[in-house]
Design an enzyme around this catalytic site. Structure first.
Site, PDB file in Angstrom:
ATOM      1  N   LEU A 143       0.875  -1.174   0.000  1.00  0.00           N
ATOM      2  CA  LEU A 143       0.000   0.000   0.000  1.00  0.00           C
ATOM      3  C   LEU A 143       0.914   1.226   0.000  1.00  0.00           C
ATOM      4  CD1 LEU A 143      -2.725  -0.812   2.711  1.00  0.00           C
ATOM      5  CD2 LEU A 143      -2.976  -0.961   0.238  1.00  0.00           C
ATOM      6  N   ASP A 144       0.484   2.298  -0.647  1.00  0.00           N
ATOM      7  CA  ASP A 144       1.239   3.550  -0.567  1.00  0.00           C
ATOM      8  C   ASP A 144       1.418   3.947   0.896  1.00  0.00           C
ATOM      9  OD1 ASP A 144       1.108   3.642  -3.311  1.00  0.00           O
ATOM     10  OD2 ASP A 144      -0.426   5.208  -3.397  1.00  0.00           O
ATOM     11  N   ARG A 145       2.514   4.642   1.174  1.00  0.00           N
ATOM     12  CA  ARG A 145       2.769   5.104   2.543  1.00  0.00           C
ATOM     13  C   ARG A 145       1.557   5.855   3.121  1.00  0.00           C
ATOM     14  NH1 ARG A 145       7.116   7.738   5.717  1.00  0.00           N
ATOM     15  NH2 ARG A 145       8.657   7.605   4.051  1.00  0.00           N
ATOM     16  N   THR A 147      -1.550   5.635   2.414  1.00  0.00           N
ATOM     17  CA  THR A 147      -2.809   4.877   2.439  1.00  0.00           C
ATOM     18  C   THR A 147      -2.869   3.990   3.665  1.00  0.00           C
ATOM     19  OG1 THR A 147      -2.824   4.844   0.019  1.00  0.00           O
ATOM     20  CG2 THR A 147      -4.237   3.246   1.129  1.00  0.00           C
ATOM     21  N   ASN A 241       0.081   4.008  -7.380  1.00  0.00           N
ATOM     22  CA  ASN A 241      -0.663   5.282  -7.299  1.00  0.00           C
ATOM     23  C   ASN A 241      -1.907   5.307  -8.195  1.00  0.00           C
ATOM     24  OD1 ASN A 241       2.247   7.523  -6.963  1.00  0.00           O
ATOM     25  ND2 ASN A 241       1.397   6.041  -5.558  1.00  0.00           N
TER      26      ASN A 241
END
Length: 303
Positions: A143-145, A147, A241
């Site tokens: 997961l993105d940082r 998120t 993203n």
């Protein structure tokens, strides 16, 4: 729906087990919340994750398991593990093969070439080694940082390989909730584009077929007002993203996401949360589905 406590009664308690009789249909979590009033939702999820709840002798780990009249629920208190949750994440499901966590916003999933700080992987790795120095965890996805939400790790290299080889077939659902700027007028839609990454690590979207990696995002509006919209988003592909770029594409950047055009920052973080992960278990073959609550700070924007 709240279950009247008089409708569900204790059958007996002995040998560190509590026996509960079901007298009307109910969901397992709601049933246990009523019958174990001293336990929090988090405590009950821990009992489920550590395989301490059974229904008619079958161990159940799913909080939304349906109960029918006449069934018996047994809570096994003997195996209760008093274990601190690691800082920055919560273990929400665990069996001998996999772990599912809920990651906080701001925590990297894994280390990158430029950032070696604490990550979900390193925190979880340290945590399982406290139980046994031979224990390991293996990354399955990221997961993105910025998120928050649900992530899955394997507990062996074999399980990691099984899942990664069959990822598209094994993962049945990945659903996010996202708060975007402005009022989204179209109630649902699908966004398709091709994504490429610049040298500055920014993803760009192209409508030209094969100009990058194909990305498909489905969305529907859950709530909206004149300032913001809350969307449920389902990924058909899992590109870097992807949701953030696609929300910018439709003119409604994710709140707090300055990188992709946001001008509003009302909750001190990006408004993106991985809410649901459903997959076919690599060993047992059963369908496992974990769903988290929509973050309160998201919902507070629509009061």
């Amino acid at each position: 729906m709240q279950i009247p406590s008089g409708k569900i009664k204790h059958k007996m308690e002995k040998d560190n087990h509590t026996y509960l009789e079901v007298t009307e249909p109910a969901e397992l979590m709601k049933f246990l919340m009523v019958k174990l009033p001293t336990k929090s939702r988090k405590d009950i999820k821990s009992l489920l994750a550590h395989r301490q709840i059974s229904v008619d002798t079958e161990i159940i780990t799913q909080f939304n398991h349906p109960l029918a009249e006449g069934q018996q629920v047994v809570v096994n208190w003997e195996k209760v593990l008093i274990e601190e949750q690691p800082q920055g994440l919560t273990i929400v499901f665990e069996d001998p093969y996999i772990m599912i966590i809920e990651k906080q916003a701001g925590l990297l999933s894994i280390a990158t070439a430029t950032e070696k700080e604490q990550t979900a992987y390193s925190i979880l790795s340290d945590h399982v080694k406290k139980r046994d120095s031979k224990n390991k965890v293996f990354v399955l996805h990221r997961l993105d940082r910025e998120t928050s939400g649900v992530m899955m790790f394997a507990k062996s290299e074999k399980v990691q390989q099984l899942l990664q080889k069959a990822w598209k077939e094994a993962v049945l659902e990945r659903t996010y909730v996202v708060v975007v700027e402005g009022m989204v007028t179209k109630e649902e839609g699908t966004i398709t584009s091709w994504l490429t990454e610049s040298k500055a690590f920014i993803m760009y979207s192209s409508r030209t077929p094969n100009d990058g990696q194909k990305a498909i995002t489905h969305y529907r509006v859950l709530k909206k007002n004149k300032h913001y919209s809350l969307l449920e988003v389902k990924l058909e592909t899992g590109r870097k993203n992807q949701i953030r770029v696609h929300m910018k594409d439709i003119g409604h950047s994710v709140i707090g996401d300055k990188k992709y055009g946001a001008t509003k920052h009302p909750i001190g973080r990006i408004g993106l949360h991985a809410r649901v992960l459903a997959f076919k278990h690599p060993i047992t073959g059963e369908v496992v589905r974990y769903e988290t609550d929509i973050p309160k700070e998201f919902l507070n924007l629509f009061k």
